[in-house]
Each structure stands twice: as structure tokens, then as C-alpha cells.
Design a protein around this motif. Sequence first.
Motif, PDB file in Angstrom:
ATOM      1  N   GLY A 205       0.802  -1.212   0.000  1.00  0.00           N
ATOM      2  CA  GLY A 205       0.000   0.000   0.000  1.00  0.00           C
ATOM      3  C   GLY A 205       0.837   1.265   0.000  1.00  0.00           C
ATOM      4  N   TYR A 206       0.149   2.402   0.070  1.00  0.00           N
ATOM      5  CA  TYR A 206       0.810   3.699  -0.003  1.00  0.00           C
ATOM      6  C   TYR A 206       0.287   4.633   1.083  1.00  0.00           C
ATOM      7  CZ  TYR A 206       2.434   2.080  -4.525  1.00  0.00           C
ATOM      8  OH  TYR A 206       3.026   1.345  -5.519  1.00  0.00           O
ATOM      9  N   ILE A 207       1.214   5.381   1.674  1.00  0.00           N
ATOM     10  CA  ILE A 207       0.920   6.331   2.743  1.00  0.00           C
ATOM     11  C   ILE A 207       1.390   7.712   2.298  1.00  0.00           C
ATOM     12  CG2 ILE A 207       1.391   6.973   5.145  1.00  0.00           C
ATOM     13  CD1 ILE A 207      -0.083   4.378   5.040  1.00  0.00           C
ATOM     14  N   SER A 208       0.575   8.736   2.535  1.00  0.00           N
ATOM     15  CA  SER A 208       1.016  10.103   2.260  1.00  0.00           C
ATOM     16  C   SER A 208       1.501  10.749   3.547  1.00  0.00           C
ATOM     17  CB  SER A 208      -0.123  10.938   1.662  1.00  0.00           C
ATOM     18  OG  SER A 208      -1.139  11.164   2.625  1.00  0.00           O
ATOM     19  N   ALA A 209       2.504  11.608   3.411  1.00  0.00           N
ATOM     20  CA  ALA A 209       3.000  12.400   4.541  1.00  0.00           C
ATOM     21  C   ALA A 209       2.829  13.865   4.169  1.00  0.00           C
ATOM     22  CB  ALA A 209       4.467  12.086   4.820  1.00  0.00           C
ATOM     23  N   THR A 210       2.077  14.607   4.975  1.00  0.00           N
ATOM     24  CA  THR A 210       1.776  15.999   4.663  1.00  0.00           C
ATOM     25  C   THR A 210       2.079  16.899   5.851  1.00  0.00           C
ATOM     26  OG1 THR A 210      -0.534  15.821   5.392  1.00  0.00           O
ATOM     27  CG2 THR A 210      -0.071  15.322   3.081  1.00  0.00           C
ATOM     28  N   MET A 211       2.339  18.165   5.541  1.00  0.00           N
ATOM     29  CA  MET A 211       2.475  19.213   6.543  1.00  0.00           C
ATOM     30  C   MET A 211       1.497  20.323   6.195  1.00  0.00           C
ATOM     31  SD  MET A 211       6.602  19.589   7.119  1.00  0.00           S
ATOM     32  CE  MET A 211       6.369  20.846   8.383  1.00  0.00           C
ATOM     33  N   ALA A 212       1.152  21.128   7.181  1.00  0.00           N
ATOM     34  CA  ALA A 212       0.245  22.251   6.941  1.00  0.00           C
ATOM     35  C   ALA A 212       1.048  23.482   6.544  1.00  0.00           C
ATOM     36  CB  ALA A 212      -0.584  22.543   8.185  1.00  0.00           C
ATOM     37  N   ARG A 213       0.639  24.133   5.452  1.00  0.00           N
ATOM     38  CA  ARG A 213       1.249  25.398   5.060  1.00  0.00           C
ATOM     39  C   ARG A 213       0.824  26.492   6.040  1.00  0.00           C
ATOM     40  NH1 ARG A 213       2.638  25.067  -0.648  1.00  0.00           N
ATOM     41  NH2 ARG A 213       1.720  23.203  -1.603  1.00  0.00           N
ATOM     42  N   ALA A 214       1.405  27.674   5.873  1.00  0.00           N
ATOM     43  CA  ALA A 214       1.070  28.794   6.752  1.00  0.00           C
ATOM     44  C   ALA A 214      -0.412  29.152   6.670  1.00  0.00           C
ATOM     45  CB  ALA A 214       1.927  30.007   6.400  1.00  0.00           C
ATOM     46  N   ASN A 215      -1.008  28.946   5.477  1.00  0.00           N
ATOM     47  CA  ASN A 215      -2.427  29.269   5.308  1.00  0.00           C
ATOM     48  C   ASN A 215      -3.342  28.106   5.680  1.00  0.00           C
ATOM     49  OD1 ASN A 215      -2.023  27.492   3.222  1.00  0.00           O
ATOM     50  ND2 ASN A 215      -2.551  28.926   1.573  1.00  0.00           N
ATOM     51  N   GLY A 216      -2.745  27.019   6.191  1.00  0.00           N
ATOM     52  CA  GLY A 216      -3.535  25.870   6.608  1.00  0.00           C
ATOM     53  C   GLY A 216      -3.710  24.803   5.550  1.00  0.00           C
ATOM     54  N   ALA A 217      -3.375  25.107   4.297  1.00  0.00           N
ATOM     55  CA  ALA A 217      -3.504  24.128   3.218  1.00  0.00           C
ATOM     56  C   ALA A 217      -2.434  23.049   3.368  1.00  0.00           C
ATOM     57  CB  ALA A 217      -3.361  24.810   1.861  1.00  0.00           C
ATOM     58  N   PRO A 218      -2.763  21.788   3.045  1.00  0.00           N
ATOM     59  CA  PRO A 218      -1.779  20.715   3.198  1.00  0.00           C
ATOM     60  C   PRO A 218      -0.695  20.771   2.127  1.00  0.00           C
ATOM     61  CG  PRO A 218      -3.794  19.863   2.223  1.00  0.00           C
ATOM     62  CD  PRO A 218      -4.072  21.287   2.592  1.00  0.00           C
ATOM     63  N   LEU A 219       0.521  20.462   2.519  1.00  0.00           N
ATOM     64  CA  LEU A 219       1.652  20.348   1.600  1.00  0.00           C
ATOM     65  C   LEU A 219       2.083  18.889   1.587  1.00  0.00           C
ATOM     66  CD1 LEU A 219       4.026  21.416  -0.144  1.00  0.00           C
ATOM     67  CD2 LEU A 219       5.267  21.797   1.997  1.00  0.00           C
ATOM     68  N   LEU A 220       1.997  18.256   0.433  1.00  0.00           N
ATOM     69  CA  LEU A 220       2.387  16.855   0.315  1.00  0.00           C
ATOM     70  C   LEU A 220       3.905  16.746   0.305  1.00  0.00           C
ATOM     71  CD1 LEU A 220       1.498  13.890  -0.146  1.00  0.00           C
ATOM     72  CD2 LEU A 220       1.645  14.357  -2.592  1.00  0.00           C
ATOM     73  N   LEU A 221       4.464  16.081   1.310  1.00  0.00           N
ATOM     74  CA  LEU A 221       5.908  15.907   1.401  1.00  0.00           C
ATOM     75  C   LEU A 221       6.381  14.679   0.649  1.00  0.00           C
ATOM     76  CD1 LEU A 221       6.452  16.595   5.209  1.00  0.00           C
ATOM     77  CD2 LEU A 221       6.784  18.193   3.315  1.00  0.00           C
ATOM     78  N   GLU A 222       5.611  13.607   0.742  1.00  0.00           N
ATOM     79  CA  GLU A 222       6.084  12.339   0.203  1.00  0.00           C
ATOM     80  C   GLU A 222       4.932  11.354   0.101  1.00  0.00           C
ATOM     81  OE1 GLU A 222       7.914  10.629  -1.591  1.00  0.00           O
ATOM     82  OE2 GLU A 222       9.789  10.408  -0.483  1.00  0.00           O
ATOM     83  N   ILE A 223       5.036  10.468  -0.864  1.00  0.00           N
ATOM     84  CA  ILE A 223       4.199   9.278  -0.919  1.00  0.00           C
ATOM     85  C   ILE A 223       5.104   8.118  -0.532  1.00  0.00           C
ATOM     86  CG2 ILE A 223       2.822   7.746  -2.347  1.00  0.00           C
ATOM     87  CD1 ILE A 223       1.441  10.342  -1.964  1.00  0.00           C
ATOM     88  N   LEU A 224       4.772   7.433   0.542  1.00  0.00           N
ATOM     89  CA  LEU A 224       5.595   6.343   1.061  1.00  0.00           C
ATOM     90  C   LEU A 224       5.062   5.020   0.546  1.00  0.00           C
ATOM     91  CD1 LEU A 224       5.678   7.621   4.752  1.00  0.00           C
ATOM     92  CD2 LEU A 224       7.342   8.097   2.951  1.00  0.00           C
ATOM     93  N   GLY A 225       5.966   4.184   0.033  1.00  0.00           N
ATOM     94  CA  GLY A 225       5.559   2.924  -0.557  1.00  0.00           C
ATOM     95  C   GLY A 225       6.093   1.710   0.178  1.00  0.00           C
ATOM     96  N   PRO A 226       5.866   0.528  -0.373  1.00  0.00           N
ATOM     97  CA  PRO A 226       6.275  -0.725   0.275  1.00  0.00           C
ATOM     98  C   PRO A 226       7.759  -0.747   0.620  1.00  0.00           C
ATOM     99  CG  PRO A 226       4.830  -1.176  -1.573  1.00  0.00           C
ATOM    100  CD  PRO A 226       5.146   0.292  -1.639  1.00  0.00           C
TER     101      PRO A 226
END
Length: 224
Positions: A51-72
Motif C-alpha cells: 500500500g501507499y501512505i502520504s505524509a503531509t504538513m500544513a502550510r502557513a495558510n492551513g492548506a496541506p503540503l504533500l511531502l512524500e508518498i511512502l511505498g512498500p
Amino acid sequence: MSIYATWDGSLQCTRPWLDARGLGERVWVPAGTTLSEAQAVHGHFHLIRAGYISATMARANGAPLLLEILGPGTLFGAGPAFERSPRFATTFAITDCTLDCFDAATVESAFGTRPELAVALIRLMNVTQRSLARKLMRFTSSTPEERLLELLARVSRVEQLQNPQRDRPQVHLTHDQLAAMSGLSRVTVTRTLKKLATQGLVQTQPGHVEVLRPDLLERRVEGL
């Protein structure tokens, strides 16, 4: 090696963890599950088996920033788990996932008899640091097409490992996700995919990108 090689490289480093028995708990989580919130503090971490996991952080305006898609093969969350420090990212199951869940305190007590696990963690940190350095360098010098080519090659490579019977790997990432991972705008990603489609490399489908010529895609990336 791709600039998005965090999980490509981790496949080698996490082999001792994939082979470990009796330390972690095998769990299945459905798509849409939040595994950990940013700023949360807890003592467990995970290894992705499928499967796949996303790792995100919140931008200054609250919108999510996708850092990485983590795989097997990816081991994630170990640093904050051992330090008992706040998580810097929110992790979310993009697809149904099979994971091994480890308790940091239990693992730490096992390092004396299983030093290969500690060595694997050190190697993984080195791979991650080198990958981040490559990303920074490429983001300042590569073209949009080069960034997208490397990302597509990386994801399709893992898809081929999981589905060897499929001649045409499918990259199950939206244009928005591809844009966030490659540091591009959605418009640029769409324009670049159209260009790659005219070259016979890919075909865009609802919800995914189909790689028509994975062999040619790999050769293009190797030549960058």
C-alpha cells in the motif's frame, strides 16, 4: 537514482526489518485512515508491507503540503517514536495498507541481541539525508519535465514490483499530488503529461497515469 529515492533506497536498508519476527504487530488499515497527526507524541512507528501512505504538513495558510508518498518497504516515524518528540507530519493511508507496527521501547531493548536492526536504521537515515540533498539540488536546476519523469519512473518501478504481470504500470496519483511531490503547479503537470503522451510515454486516465513504455521511461531518466 531518482531524487525521490527515499523509499527506493529504503527497500535495501529495511530488509532486516522486513525479515524481523516477533517484534512488531501486523495490522491492516483501510484507505482513508489517519495513522498519525502532526504534533502528536507517541512511541510507535510503522513499516509498510503493501500500500501507499502520504505524509503531509500544513502550510502557513492551513492548506496541506504533500511531502512524500511512502511505498512498500518504507519504515517511517521511528525518529519521533524513539525520541518521544512531536511528529512533524500527518500520515494518511492513500490505499488499503498492510503494516508492521513497532513499539520503540520494545525495539530498543532488542537492539542488544539484534544489532542489525539498529545498523539498518543508521543506514536509512543516511539514505534519507542524501535523498533530501538531491531533491534540493534538482529543484533548483531541473526542468519540469525532468522532475515529472523521475517521479513517474520511481512510482512505476514499485508498481512493477507489486504487479509484475502488468505490462503497463499505473501511477495512482492525481495531478495535484504529482504537482505537490514535484514542486510544480497543477497546470504545469497537466501540460507536461500531455507532452509525454504525445511522445508515447504515458496515457492519462481518470485517477491515474498509465506508463505505456516503462523501459523507455527508465532510459530517459538514466540520461538526465
